[in-house]
Scaffold this active site. Structure first.
Site, short mmCIF file in Angstrom:
data_model
loop_
_atom_site.label_atom_id
_atom_site.label_comp_id
_atom_site.label_asym_id
_atom_site.label_seq_id
_atom_site.Cartn_x
_atom_site.Cartn_y
_atom_site.Cartn_z
N HIS A 198 0.54 -10.92 9.07
CA HIS A 198 0.33 -11.77 8.22
C HIS A 198 1.66 -12.60 7.97
O HIS A 198 2.78 -12.02 8.22
CB HIS A 198 0.40 -11.09 6.83
CG HIS A 198 -0.92 -10.37 6.38
ND1 HIS A 198 -1.27 -9.27 5.96
CD2 HIS A 198 -2.18 -11.10 6.43
CE1 HIS A 198 -2.52 -9.18 5.36
NE2 HIS A 198 -3.09 -10.18 5.71
N CYS A 222 3.97 -8.02 -0.02
CA CYS A 222 2.59 -7.45 0.20
C CYS A 222 2.35 -6.70 -1.30
O CYS A 222 1.02 -7.05 -1.41
CB CYS A 222 2.30 -6.39 1.30
SG CYS A 222 2.69 -6.97 2.78
N1 ARG Z 1 -3.21 -2.45 5.50
C1 ARG Z 1 -3.40 -3.77 4.94
C2 ARG Z 1 -4.00 -4.74 5.87
O1 ARG Z 1 -3.63 -4.27 7.08
C3 ARG Z 1 -1.84 -4.41 4.63
C4 ARG Z 1 -1.62 -5.52 4.10
C5 ARG Z 1 -0.19 -6.05 3.78
N2 ARG Z 1 -0.33 -7.16 3.16
C6 ARG Z 1 0.61 -8.20 3.28
N3 ARG Z 1 0.59 -9.13 2.55
N4 ARG Z 1 1.24 -8.46 4.46
O2 ARG Z 1 -4.35 -5.71 5.47
#
Ligand code: ARG
Length: 276
Positions: free
Chosen positions: A171, A269
């Site tokens: 991300h 996150c």
């Molecule tokens: N386990 C989640 C996923 O893979 C983690 C999300 C993390 N969020 C972020 N904004 N980077 O989607």
């Protein structure tokens, strides 16, 4: 060497979700290891430290109810993007998280936001970060490039696309941080190796004074931080980045979210900014 500017804290309004049902039961990013046990109570304690830190900074912290069976709901940043009272909903890449999109949209509606249903796959502020008047948008792992054009239409703003290439930084908010965005004084930090060549060149020209963060700080999710323009709340383990921030006149505040890193998420996150 960039000049040190006076830092002005502007307390933010954010949405968070308690990790009451947090666990790692599937693997949709390389950090997640379903075979390793997760200490949910510890995750809750760590999350509460982040929550209390925000309250201490004078933030207005809104909460969405966690839902059993949606262990990643704690990562509220992925629930959408909210700018000028307009909430662009999320549409998740993986089925495991699909139900979160409508839940967050329902919360936005109930709280008076103008909700726009997503068409292309997009994972909210995980991949869309507002810097000044411009939205920087990531793709490569989660959000579809088509969602970048969609966000430009929804918000009526310039959207700049960035390509992510390292699966650990799937991300945009894991490799790029917005530190201050007042009056043409945009300051950001990023980990260059997470981006493809054209994106690195673009970042270097748009942000010549950016803080470049090293791998040691990036892999503890140091860049997954949240700034009010003065205080920067970040992973306690990212000591090198904290020193870089202090040199520039920011006030780094370390919090330990190591249990939530097992899901592949950190401070940012867990934080969705609500801009009315
Ligand atoms: N386990 C989640 C996923 O893979 C983690 C999300 C993390 N969020 C972020 N904004 N980077 O989607």
């Amino acid at each position: 060497m960039a000049q040190i500017r006076p830092r002005i804290a502007v307390p933010r309004t954010v949405l968070m979700c308690r990790p009451d049902h947090f666990t790692v039961s599937y693997r949709i990013n390389p950090w997640m290891r379903p075979q390793d046990p997760v200490d949910t109570a510890r995750a809750v304690r760590q999350w509460e430290e982040l929550y209390r830190t925000y309250l201490r900074l004078g933030f207005d912290v809104q909460l969405i109810d966690p839902v059993p069976g949606l262990p990643d709901m704690v990562y509220a940043a992925n629930g959408g993007q909210v700018v000028d009272g307009v909430a662009h909903g999320a549409r998740f890449r993986h089925g495991e998280r699909a139900a979160e999109g409508p839940l967050y949209m329902e919360w936005f509606r109930r709280h008076g936001y103008d909700v726009r249903e997503p068409v292309a796959t997009n994972e909210g502020e995980g991949d869309f970060l507002l810097v000044g008047d411009t939205v920087f948008a990531g793709s490569g792992f989660r959000s579809d490039p088509a969602s970048h054009a969609e966000a430009a239409r929804v918000f009526g703003r310039e959207v700049v696309s960035l390509g992510l290439v390292d699966p650990r930084f799937y991300h945009l908010d894991t490799a790029f941080a917005v530190l201050s965005d007042g009056e043409g004084e945009d300051e950001v930090a990023y980990y260059p190796e997470a981006f493809d060549e054209p994106s690195r060149a673009l970042l270097a020209s748009r942000f010549p004074d950016a803080i470049l963060v090293g791998e040691d700080d990036a892999v503890v999710f140091g860049l997954n931080c949240f700034s009010d323009g003065h205080h920067v709340v970040l992973a306690a383990q990212a000591t090198g980045f904290a020193a870089q921030l202090a040199e520039r006149g920011f006030a780094p505040i370390g919090v330990d979210l190591s249990e939530l890193l097992r899901g592949g998420g950190g401070v940012k996150c867990c934080t969705l900014e609500l801009r009315s």
